[in-house]
Motif scaffolding. Structure first.
Motif, PDB file in Angstrom:
ATOM      1  N   MET A  18      53.621   3.147  24.834  1.00  0.00           N
ATOM      2  CA  MET A  18      53.435   2.620  23.482  1.00  0.00           C
ATOM      3  C   MET A  18      54.479   1.565  23.132  1.00  0.00           C
ATOM      4  N   VAL A  19      55.626   1.569  23.838  1.00  0.00           N
ATOM      5  CA  VAL A  19      56.653   0.541  23.584  1.00  0.00           C
ATOM      6  C   VAL A  19      56.563  -0.611  24.579  1.00  0.00           C
ATOM      7  N   GLY A  20      55.497  -0.619  25.399  1.00  0.00           N
ATOM      8  CA  GLY A  20      55.261  -1.749  26.295  1.00  0.00           C
ATOM      9  C   GLY A  20      55.490  -1.471  27.756  1.00  0.00           C
ATOM     10  N   GLY A  21      55.862  -0.262  28.116  1.00  0.00           N
ATOM     11  CA  GLY A  21      56.097   0.066  29.524  1.00  0.00           C
ATOM     12  C   GLY A  21      54.816   0.399  30.259  1.00  0.00           C
ATOM     13  N   ASN A  22      53.952  -0.615  30.427  1.00  0.00           N
ATOM     14  CA  ASN A  22      52.679  -0.440  31.123  1.00  0.00           C
ATOM     15  C   ASN A  22      52.301  -1.750  31.808  1.00  0.00           C
ATOM     16  N   PRO A  23      51.376  -1.724  32.777  1.00  0.00           N
ATOM     17  CA  PRO A  23      51.013  -2.947  33.514  1.00  0.00           C
ATOM     18  C   PRO A  23      50.528  -4.089  32.633  1.00  0.00           C
ATOM     19  N   GLN A  24      49.996  -3.769  31.450  1.00  0.00           N
ATOM     20  CA  GLN A  24      49.513  -4.816  30.543  1.00  0.00           C
ATOM     21  C   GLN A  24      50.626  -5.373  29.649  1.00  0.00           C
ATOM     22  N   HIS A  25      51.793  -4.709  29.682  1.00  0.00           N
ATOM     23  CA  HIS A  25      52.919  -5.087  28.815  1.00  0.00           C
ATOM     24  C   HIS A  25      52.485  -5.149  27.347  1.00  0.00           C
ATOM     25  N   ASP A  26      51.633  -4.202  26.980  1.00  0.00           N
ATOM     26  CA  ASP A  26      51.090  -4.144  25.627  1.00  0.00           C
ATOM     27  C   ASP A  26      51.828  -3.075  24.835  1.00  0.00           C
ATOM     28  N   ALA A  27      52.687  -3.507  23.909  1.00  0.00           N
ATOM     29  CA  ALA A  27      53.408  -2.553  23.049  1.00  0.00           C
ATOM     30  C   ALA A  27      52.509  -2.205  21.873  1.00  0.00           C
ATOM     31  N   PHE A  28      51.541  -1.293  22.117  1.00  0.00           N
ATOM     32  CA  PHE A  28      50.520  -0.994  21.113  1.00  0.00           C
ATOM     33  C   PHE A  28      51.022  -0.098  19.991  1.00  0.00           C
ATOM     34  N   GLY A  29      52.112   0.623  20.204  1.00  0.00           N
ATOM     35  CA  GLY A  29      52.695   1.432  19.142  1.00  0.00           C
ATOM     36  C   GLY A  29      51.694   2.362  18.470  1.00  0.00           C
ATOM     37  N   PHE A  30      51.632   2.280  17.135  1.00  0.00           N
ATOM     38  CA  PHE A  30      50.717   3.129  16.362  1.00  0.00           C
ATOM     39  C   PHE A  30      49.479   2.344  15.925  1.00  0.00           C
ATOM     40  N   ARG A  31      49.035   1.426  16.771  1.00  0.00           N
ATOM     41  CA  ARG A  31      47.899   0.575  16.441  1.00  0.00           C
ATOM     42  C   ARG A  31      46.657   1.389  16.088  1.00  0.00           C
ATOM     43  N   LEU A 102      49.671  14.442  18.429  1.00  0.00           N
ATOM     44  CA  LEU A 102      50.033  13.099  17.961  1.00  0.00           C
ATOM     45  C   LEU A 102      49.871  12.080  19.086  1.00  0.00           C
ATOM     46  N   SER A 103      50.287  12.467  20.292  1.00  0.00           N
ATOM     47  CA  SER A 103      50.224  11.552  21.438  1.00  0.00           C
ATOM     48  C   SER A 103      48.798  11.158  21.784  1.00  0.00           C
ATOM     49  N   VAL A 104      47.871  12.112  21.663  1.00  0.00           N
ATOM     50  CA  VAL A 104      46.463  11.825  21.968  1.00  0.00           C
ATOM     51  C   VAL A 104      45.944  10.702  21.076  1.00  0.00           C
ATOM     52  N   GLY A 105      46.293  10.752  19.789  1.00  0.00           N
ATOM     53  CA  GLY A 105      45.861   9.703  18.874  1.00  0.00           C
ATOM     54  C   GLY A 105      46.556   8.385  19.111  1.00  0.00           C
ATOM     55  N   ILE A 106      47.762   8.412  19.679  1.00  0.00           N
ATOM     56  CA  ILE A 106      48.509   7.183  19.944  1.00  0.00           C
ATOM     57  C   ILE A 106      47.929   6.435  21.130  1.00  0.00           C
ATOM     58  N   VAL A 107      47.632   7.145  22.218  1.00  0.00           N
ATOM     59  CA  VAL A 107      47.243   6.467  23.470  1.00  0.00           C
ATOM     60  C   VAL A 107      45.790   6.028  23.495  1.00  0.00           C
ATOM     61  N   LEU A 108      44.938   6.631  22.659  1.00  0.00           N
ATOM     62  CA  LEU A 108      43.508   6.286  22.736  1.00  0.00           C
ATOM     63  C   LEU A 108      42.867   6.317  21.351  1.00  0.00           C
ATOM     64  N   LYS A 109      42.011   5.331  21.108  1.00  0.00           N
ATOM     65  CA  LYS A 109      41.290   5.267  19.845  1.00  0.00           C
ATOM     66  C   LYS A 109      40.110   6.239  19.879  1.00  0.00           C
ATOM     67  N   HIS A 110      39.765   6.781  18.724  1.00  0.00           N
ATOM     68  CA  HIS A 110      38.722   7.811  18.675  1.00  0.00           C
ATOM     69  C   HIS A 110      37.358   7.313  19.134  1.00  0.00           C
ATOM     70  N   ASP A 111      37.083   6.005  18.988  1.00  0.00           N
ATOM     71  CA  ASP A 111      35.769   5.473  19.372  1.00  0.00           C
ATOM     72  C   ASP A 111      35.832   4.643  20.654  1.00  0.00           C
ATOM     73  N   ASP A 112      36.808   4.953  21.519  1.00  0.00           N
ATOM     74  CA  ASP A 112      36.892   4.259  22.802  1.00  0.00           C
ATOM     75  C   ASP A 112      35.564   4.416  23.553  1.00  0.00           C
ATOM     76  N   PRO A 113      34.972   3.324  24.060  1.00  0.00           N
ATOM     77  CA  PRO A 113      33.650   3.394  24.705  1.00  0.00           C
ATOM     78  C   PRO A 113      33.584   4.389  25.861  1.00  0.00           C
ATOM     79  N   THR A 114      34.619   4.424  26.684  1.00  0.00           N
ATOM     80  CA  THR A 114      34.625   5.346  27.830  1.00  0.00           C
ATOM     81  C   THR A 114      34.633   6.796  27.356  1.00  0.00           C
ATOM     82  N   LEU A 115      35.438   7.075  26.329  1.00  0.00           N
ATOM     83  CA  LEU A 115      35.515   8.432  25.784  1.00  0.00           C
ATOM     84  C   LEU A 115      34.185   8.840  25.160  1.00  0.00           C
TER      85      LEU A 115
END
Length: 369
Positions: A18-31, A102-115
């Motif tokens: 969530m702070v950007g430590g991922n291959p996409q370098h996307d610091a998505f935070g609480f988006r 809390l972490s589940v809601g942070i890493v993935l949006k509720h309407d993610d197409p794959t989910l």
């Protein structure tokens, strides 16, 4: 240990990504929490109902504290071990369950197409794991396989717990004459083998997930267990209040018992409040069965166990014509002498063992285990 590693590892995974430590370098935070619809999506007309529906699913995973009461019957040194276990349970629930939710809601949006596609198609296991899906979305390799492996070990551990508790519950019922005597039969080392076999037969119901209607079968099992578990806590509060009245009527000092907590002095109010809250939860378990129209299947999903419990209670009262126990006559002392004698033998063995293990290697083993 596998579950512990998995729980802690996923909390670290959530924070790092969530702070950007991922291959996409996307610091998505609480988006995913921004905006009313994202944090509390509309469900049956409101965001509050979405929260309640998610909470009802979460109840299924909240069991654990009551299992300790069953383990106490076979613990080697219950008066010392069990208070420590009970005191730590609230911290484990707070850290792993609350932060995990809390972490589940942070890493993935509720309407993610794959989910959404996985749930719609009745997928199970890691296929509907928000963590695994988020790892795939972030193009993280290897880690999803590690999570899957740890999930399998965690599932085995959970199944082991259920098998233990269900077989011991049936054994205890049979010992008290509330179940067929067959289930009191044990092996030479005390394992209630007959009760264990019956518990194993019930576990075979999980094979229903292999059919085309996997999600329906899974929903039935999860919701029936959820209803039973909430009722279990409701009955635990009633049991404690009866115990409290018996101690008061017989002049038993509760403050001299091994397990004490900050709320002991406040009793019986914490138990009364918990009884009220669990009663409210049971009452509104099947809210979705009435909105937007009444659905019989959904109604039975959540309330069947309540009707079964009431029916069994009335049936037993009519069949055996048992009476309610007077608090002044309640049995609070059975088996205490046997426990005292067991402790004397146990500590004598422990003292002799410590003498034989009084080496550097023995001390290291004691520290580790």
């Amino acid at each position: 240990m596998g579950k512990l590693v998995l729980a802690i590892g996923l909390l670290f995974y959530t924070f790092i990504t969530m702070v950007g430590g991922n291959p996409q370098h996307d610091a998505f935070g609480f988006r995913n929490f921004k905006g009313t619809d994202n944090a509390f999506p509309t469900y049956i007309g409101s965001g509050a109902s979405a929260f309640w529906a998610a909470y009802l699913k979460a109840i299924f995973t909240e069991v654990a504290p009551e299992y300790l009461g069953m383990v106490a019957g076979e613990a080697e040194n219950p008066r010392k071990v069990m208070p420590r276990a009970f005191r730590s349970i609230i911290y484990r629930l707070s850290i792993f369950y609350c932060l995990g939710a809390l972490s589940v809601g942070i890493v993935l949006k509720h309407d993610d197409p794959t989910l959404v596609a996985a749930i719609t198609n009745g997928a199970a296991g890691a296929n509907v794991s928000p963590y695994v899906i988020s790892m795939q979305n972030l193009k993280i390799k290897v880690l999803p396989h590690i999570v899957n492996a740890l999930c399998i070990t965690s599932s085995f551990s959970a199944g082991n717990s259920y098998m233990y508790c269900s077989s011991r519950s049936l054994f205890a019922l049979a010992k008290r004459g509330l179940a067929p005597k067959l289930f009191t039969y044990t092996t030479w080392n005390g394992v209630p083998i007959a009760a264990l076999v019956l518990a194993f037969c019930f576990s075979c119901l999980s094979l229903l997930q292999l059919g085309s209607t996997a999600s329906t079968a899974l929903d039935w099992m999860v919701n029936l267990c959820t209803g039973a578990q909430v009722i279990n806590y409701f009955m635990m509060m009633i049991t404690y209040l009866c115990f409290y009245r018996a101690c008061k009527a017989q002049g038993v000092d509760r403050f001299k018992m091994p397990l004490q907590s900050w709320c002991t002095k406040l009793q019986p109010w914490p138990a009364i409040i918990s009884l009220f809250l669990t009663g409210v939860i049971i009452m509104f378990l099947g809210t979705s069965a009435f909105i937007p129209t009444f659905d019989v299947n959904s109604f039975l999903y959540y309330y069947l166990m309540a009707f079964v419990d009431i029916g069994l209670f009335i049936f037993w009262k009519l069949l055996k014509r048992t009476k309610f126990v007077d608090p002044a006559e309640a049995d609070l002392t059975s088996d205490l002498q046997a426990i005292d004698e067991h402790e004397v033998v146990y500590y004598n063995k422990l003292a002799s063992k410590q003498k034989s293990d009084d080496t550097r290697w023995g001390k290291i083993l004691d520290w580790l285990l």
